[in-house]
Design a protein around this motif. Structure first.
Motif, short mmCIF file in Angstrom:
data_model
loop_
_atom_site.label_atom_id
_atom_site.label_comp_id
_atom_site.label_asym_id
_atom_site.label_seq_id
_atom_site.Cartn_x
_atom_site.Cartn_y
_atom_site.Cartn_z
N ASN A 120 0.85 -1.19 0.00
CA ASN A 120 0.00 0.00 0.00
C ASN A 120 0.89 1.24 0.00
O ASN A 120 1.81 1.34 0.82
CB ASN A 120 -0.90 0.03 1.24
N LYS B 193 -3.45 7.40 -4.09
CA LYS B 193 -2.98 6.13 -3.54
C LYS B 193 -2.50 5.27 -4.71
O LYS B 193 -3.26 4.50 -5.28
CB LYS B 193 -4.12 5.44 -2.78
N SER C 69 -2.76 0.01 -3.82
CA SER C 69 -3.70 -0.35 -2.77
C SER C 69 -3.90 -1.87 -2.78
O SER C 69 -4.53 -2.41 -3.67
CB SER C 69 -5.04 0.36 -2.97
#
Length: 233
Positions: free
Chosen positions: A101, A108, A111
């Protein structure tokens, strides 16, 4: 250019906060204690010291119910909001992949991605994370975070600062203040920025300006790391 400027400004802001933090006097222990001494707090503090088991959530909630008003809901704990990690295999087998992550303030990039390895630039020294790595918490330094997704795919990101956490189940979390793909760095801008901050550092050091010297030193470190990243590209 704009991304590079934002990266350096964030790093300078972090350095400035550290400098200002040294100049702020902490509250005296007695003053801090007086701020929180209400009701049965002294008795609760003594019992906590005498019985370490009160530190657990269950013991805390039991004590809470004894002293809190009936109209007040019990507090929540941070663990209730954290994502639940996978349970380790019962036979102790090491996972085949690292669950990765990658957190940034604005996105992001990864993930729950299954990758082969992650190379982390840490203040205490760079290290690689593969399946079965021991649990680790490390502070990031300005440098290159390398993600080997599989045997033929590798991605590199320049990170300014942050933290990395390796968990017992081979899940790895990297939280960076800012990061960009290494290929997005402009060599000419990096070279000019390094020269600029090197000159600022020399001027501030000779002039005895500790604040400007600290800010310039951060700039030199960040641009030097970017220059090294470009040299390895």
């Amino acid at each position: 250019m704009q991304a590079l400027r934002r990266l350096t400004q964030l790093q300078l802001a972090a350095g400035a906060r550290l400098c200002l933090g040294d100049a702020v006097k902490p509250l005296a222990a007695s003053s801090s204690a007086r701020l929180f001494q209400t009701g049965s707090a002294p008795r609760f503090e003594e019992e906590t010291k005498a019985n370490p088991s009160l530190a657990s959530q269950e013991a805390f909630l039991k004590k809470w119910n004894e002293v809190a008003p009936s109209t007040m809901d019990p507090p929540s704990f941070a663990s209730e909001f954290a994502a639940k990690s996978k349970e380790p295999a019962a036979d102790g087998a090491v996972p085949e992949k690292v669950t990765f992550n990658f957190f940034l303030p604005h996105e992001k990039p990864y993930s729950g991605a299954e990758v082969d390895m992650v190379l982390v630039p840490a203040v205490s020294g760079d290290f690689g994370v593969m399946p079965g790595h021991v649990p680790t918490a490390a502070q990031l330094r300005p440098g290159v975070l390398t993600v080997q997704e599989d045997e033929g795919t590798t991605k590199k990101f320049f990170v300014s600062s942050g933290f990395a956490f390796v968990h017992a189940d081979s899940t790895t979390d990297v939280c960076a203040v800012e990061a960009f793909p290494v290929e997005d760095l402009d060599p000419a801008t990096v070279e000019a920025g390094l020269a600029d901050y090197t000159a600022k550092l020399a001027t501030a050091t000779s002039g005895g300006d500790d604040y400007e010297a600290a800010a310039a030193q951060i700039g030199v470190e960040v641009y030097s790391a970017m220059n090294a990243a470009l040299a390895e590209k």
